[in-house]
Design a protein around this motif. Structure first.
Motif, mmCIF file in Angstrom:
data_model
loop_
_atom_site.group_PDB
_atom_site.id
_atom_site.type_symbol
_atom_site.label_atom_id
_atom_site.label_comp_id
_atom_site.label_asym_id
_atom_site.label_seq_id
_atom_site.Cartn_x
_atom_site.Cartn_y
_atom_site.Cartn_z
ATOM 1 N N LEU A 46 0.808 -1.212 0.000
ATOM 2 C CA LEU A 46 0.000 0.000 0.000
ATOM 3 C C LEU A 46 0.845 1.267 0.000
ATOM 4 C CD1 LEU A 46 -2.787 -1.182 2.435
ATOM 5 C CD2 LEU A 46 -2.989 -0.816 -0.015
ATOM 6 N N ARG A 65 1.920 9.088 3.132
ATOM 7 C CA ARG A 65 1.960 7.814 2.402
ATOM 8 C C ARG A 65 1.885 8.092 0.907
ATOM 9 N NH1 ARG A 65 0.322 2.343 3.391
ATOM 10 N NH2 ARG A 65 -0.453 2.914 5.448
ATOM 11 N N LEU A 67 1.126 6.517 -2.661
ATOM 12 C CA LEU A 67 0.392 5.379 -3.202
ATOM 13 C C LEU A 67 1.028 4.910 -4.506
ATOM 14 C CD1 LEU A 67 -3.326 6.448 -2.657
ATOM 15 C CD2 LEU A 67 -1.867 5.062 -1.176
ATOM 16 N N VAL A 71 -2.216 0.782 -6.758
ATOM 17 C CA VAL A 71 -3.208 1.286 -5.801
ATOM 18 C C VAL A 71 -3.938 2.481 -6.384
ATOM 19 C CG1 VAL A 71 -3.527 2.229 -3.490
ATOM 20 C CG2 VAL A 71 -1.861 0.414 -3.859
ATOM 21 N N LEU A 77 -10.897 1.683 -4.302
ATOM 22 C CA LEU A 77 -10.121 2.051 -3.120
ATOM 23 C C LEU A 77 -10.071 3.559 -2.942
ATOM 24 C CD1 LEU A 77 -8.309 1.336 -0.746
ATOM 25 C CD2 LEU A 77 -6.373 1.274 -2.316
ATOM 26 N N LEU A 81 -11.382 5.791 0.238
ATOM 27 C CA LEU A 81 -10.515 6.727 0.944
ATOM 28 C C LEU A 81 -11.115 8.133 0.961
ATOM 29 C CD1 LEU A 81 -7.031 5.567 -0.390
ATOM 30 C CD2 LEU A 81 -7.832 5.429 1.975
ATOM 31 N N ASP A 183 -4.804 3.435 9.400
ATOM 32 C CA ASP A 183 -5.028 2.838 8.068
ATOM 33 C C ASP A 183 -6.500 2.631 7.734
ATOM 34 O OD1 ASP A 183 -2.303 2.830 7.880
ATOM 35 O OD2 ASP A 183 -2.065 0.679 8.150
ATOM 36 N N LEU A 186 -7.843 1.524 4.013
ATOM 37 C CA LEU A 186 -6.757 0.971 3.196
ATOM 38 C C LEU A 186 -6.845 -0.545 3.148
ATOM 39 C CD1 LEU A 186 -3.962 3.386 4.342
ATOM 40 C CD2 LEU A 186 -4.635 2.996 1.972
ATOM 41 N N PHE A 188 -6.701 -2.760 0.391
ATOM 42 C CA PHE A 188 -6.425 -2.935 -1.038
ATOM 43 C C PHE A 188 -6.880 -4.293 -1.550
ATOM 44 C CE2 PHE A 188 -2.933 -3.480 -4.401
ATOM 45 C CZ PHE A 188 -3.686 -2.874 -5.366
ATOM 46 N N GLU A 208 -1.711 -5.765 2.508
ATOM 47 C CA GLU A 208 -0.365 -5.447 2.978
ATOM 48 C C GLU A 208 -0.057 -6.213 4.252
ATOM 49 O OE1 GLU A 208 2.175 -1.409 3.901
ATOM 50 O OE2 GLU A 208 0.004 -1.358 3.853
#
Length: 217
Positions: A46, A65, A67, A71, A77, A81, A183, A186, A188, A208
């Protein structure tokens, strides 16, 4: 004759990722006039993570973070988010470490969220066990930690949001026993609309695992 091998799109993205890690995002760099990069935290499926100082909030620590391409291609996703940011960005709950902002910089996408001090729940339990010569934490010791994680989820669910991938790796416990869940959104591996350059039919990816985080920060 020098043979120049054509790079695949994935190779190009790998090199771009390295450029991001070593150039755009590097310790000492100030991003968008606000976030000073301090140290890398780790990387996984991720993305790559760094701890930064928010110069507009008295140097408060935040997590950045990056991506990776696979991703970023997942519309499902990104939609989750965006929705979680909308619902949780103003959170002040002590046990919730939400993603608060998504930043688009050219072709790159970054997330900014709260920094959670301490270590993942599994490492915390293993540390207690090691200190006691192999004796596992008692239920009385575990319940306050689990209760804080449950409070975080109650708060999030009351706002019609969800974590989506709660594991011991994203429940952090600090030296005082305070818990923060990280997270949010997240997950994924749960989204199957990823379009890979080498596989246009789409497909999911493994969640992940084993994200490396620094213990002493």
């Amino acid at each position: 004759m020098v043979h120049i091998e054509a790079m695949s799109e994935s190779d190009i993205h790998d090199r771009r990722a390295n450029a991001v890690a070593g150039g755009i995002v590097a310790p000492g760099v100030c991003l968008w006039g606000r976030y000073e990069v301090v140290d890398p935290l780790g990387e996984g499926v991720l993305g790559r993570l760094w701890v930064c100082r928010d110069l507009q909030d008295d140097g408060a620590p935040v997590v950045l973070r990056w991506l990776p391409p696979d991703v970023r291609r997942s519309r499902a996703l990104l939609a989750v988010l965006h929705e979680n940011i909308r619902k949780l960005a103003d959170s002040t709950h002590p046990n919730v470490a939400p993603v608060r902002q998504m930043v688009y910089a050219g072709n790159e996408v970054f997330l900014l969220g709260d920094y959670a001090s301490g270590v993942p729940l599994s490492e915390w339990a293993e540390g207690l066990e090691a200190e006691r010569g192999g004796r596992r934490p008692s239920l009385d010791e575990l319940l306050p930690v689990l209760a804080q994680a449950a409070d975080a989820l109650d708060y999030v669910h009351a706002r019609d949001a969800a974590h989506g991938n709660l594991t011991p790796a994203n429940v952090f416990v600090d030296g005082d026993g305070a818990v923060r869940v990280t997270d949010f959104g997240l997950a994924f591996g749960r989204h199957t609309s990823v379009r890979r350059a080498e596989d246009a039919s789409g497909g999911g990816a493994e969640a992940e695992k084993g994200l490396k985080r620094k213990k002493n920060r």
